[in-house]
Design an enzyme around this catalytic site. Sequence first.
Site, PDB file in Angstrom:
ATOM      1  N   HIS A  88      -6.753  -3.929   8.274  1.00  0.00           N
ATOM      2  CA  HIS A  88      -5.986  -3.990   7.028  1.00  0.00           C
ATOM      3  C   HIS A  88      -4.555  -3.540   7.264  1.00  0.00           C
ATOM      4  O   HIS A  88      -4.294  -2.678   8.111  1.00  0.00           O
ATOM      5  CB  HIS A  88      -6.650  -3.182   5.911  1.00  0.00           C
ATOM      6  CG  HIS A  88      -6.631  -1.697   6.079  1.00  0.00           C
ATOM      7  ND1 HIS A  88      -5.626  -0.898   5.570  1.00  0.00           N
ATOM      8  CD2 HIS A  88      -7.502  -0.848   6.672  1.00  0.00           C
ATOM      9  CE1 HIS A  88      -5.890   0.378   5.847  1.00  0.00           C
ATOM     10  NE2 HIS A  88      -7.020   0.432   6.516  1.00  0.00           N
ATOM     11  N   ASP A  90      -2.427  -2.833   4.405  1.00  0.00           N
ATOM     12  CA  ASP A  90      -1.962  -2.000   3.297  1.00  0.00           C
ATOM     13  C   ASP A  90      -2.084  -0.539   3.684  1.00  0.00           C
ATOM     14  O   ASP A  90      -2.900  -0.167   4.531  1.00  0.00           O
ATOM     15  CB  ASP A  90      -2.740  -2.293   2.017  1.00  0.00           C
ATOM     16  CG  ASP A  90      -4.233  -2.016   2.150  1.00  0.00           C
ATOM     17  OD1 ASP A  90      -4.844  -2.537   3.103  1.00  0.00           O
ATOM     18  OD2 ASP A  90      -4.787  -1.270   1.316  1.00  0.00           O
ATOM     19  N   GLU A 153      -7.494  -2.589   1.248  1.00  0.00           N
ATOM     20  CA  GLU A 153      -8.544  -1.694   1.721  1.00  0.00           C
ATOM     21  C   GLU A 153      -8.439  -0.310   1.104  1.00  0.00           C
ATOM     22  O   GLU A 153      -9.447   0.345   0.851  1.00  0.00           O
ATOM     23  CB  GLU A 153      -8.478  -1.599   3.252  1.00  0.00           C
ATOM     24  CG  GLU A 153      -9.714  -0.981   3.906  1.00  0.00           C
ATOM     25  CD  GLU A 153      -9.660   0.533   4.009  1.00  0.00           C
ATOM     26  OE1 GLU A 153     -10.687   1.152   4.338  1.00  0.00           O
ATOM     27  OE2 GLU A 153      -8.574   1.113   3.757  1.00  0.00           O
TER      28      GLU A 153
END
Length: 478
Positions: A88, A90, A153
């Site tokens: 991920h 983020d 996430e």
Amino acid sequence: MAKIDWMKEVESRKDDLLRDLQSLIRIKSVLNESQGNEAAPLGTEVREALDYMLDIGIREGFAKKNVDNLAGHLELGEGKELIGVLCHVDVVPAGDGWTVDPFGGEIKEGKIFGRGAIDDKGPTMAAFYAMKIVKELNLPFNKRIRMIIGTDEESNWRCVDRYFQTEEMPTVGFAPDADFPIIHAEKGIADFDIVQVSGSAKENKESFTQVEVESFESGRRYNMVPDYAKATIIVQKGQTEFVQAYNEYLKDSGLDGRYHIDNGYLILEMIGVSAHGMEPDLGKSAGLYLAEFLSQRSLNPKAAEYFQFVSQYLVNESRGKKLNMHYQDDITGELTVNIGVMSYSSSKGGKLGVNMRYPVTYPLEEKKAKLEQLLKETGFIISNFDNSDPHHVEKDHPFIQTLAQVYEDQTGQKAELLSIGGGTYARSLKTGVAYGALFPGRSDVAHQKDEYMYVEDLLKATAIYAQALYELACDDQE
């Protein structure tokens, strides 16, 4: 199977790896739905981070796909079976107190600093370069390798939820988003609110109220220990003594804090120590500490009900014992409770955002019903209950045995199987584990100020992932 010096291959690409990781860290990919649109549903900078990974994938000759601007993938190879790597891009908000630019990607003292350095941009780039190495060596393998890139996430997992509505489930896969050696079991994760029932506290005109609480707030995310809390109050009598008591409380707690007057209100602020919500005891919740202080004062009834509930059931209660939620098993250990978001206002009452991580064998529905009964008796209810079930892959699965052998080859250390309270993308796979990239003995600085990853660990993880992907893509996994 070819004998490769994987670390040598990584070292030859070190400068490029670090440069690409610095560029990724410099993207402030924090969830921002207020600026969201169809092209960037979670915010423009989150979309920018996704595009960055897809673009460098194209640069290296991987096949790419964007799924509704929420997730994407990069793919290498051919074959019926699919090996997944779930990453991920983020990150959680930077928070306060950094000594370096949280989005600078600065390299010093053998570390690369920045929000996401260890969670999960550093490990993501390690896995990307692992794929790049396997491709550039032109090694023969008969399965596809796919990096799946998520963008949500740290919040609600809308990325992988949407992705697997239409895309293929990997045969096996790993998430480079936790600890080495191998995490084969993850606790269940439930987020919910405990909400004060409006009007449940009755005014007692004969009782003395020293403090009127206008508002109280602490915390940004359910899965973080709050490092800041603020209360806006009116002290009806004895303000000097009240402030002295606050200063003494700060001294006793070992935390920093301050106060000032604003338009007739006394503003209290407290600075705590942030930590990941999977182990609240590693931090010091500014919200719980400030709530405990207020609970010891003579408050207006509604505020008294809220803060006394917090003091009685939540302060120093990370295992949920007083809520009758405590439980443990041999696979994943003890239940933990983190109060990540706290709020109170004189008009709306109070709310508590809870992040609960529970063992694989936990009787969730039974325990939840008992909690609801206790809360009803104390003037509160459960709201917005959201659950992610526990995840577990048996230790003798051939997939795990391959990962274990690779880890031992690259480190010379025994590949012990672990369980965690954290939730990784591994739980979204039918057969998936978390595999690094935090090595044993290293401090876990995810979600903390001055987050970093050791450069040598970044390179070692890349070598492990390269060998693992190659061997998984050659071996038959069930």
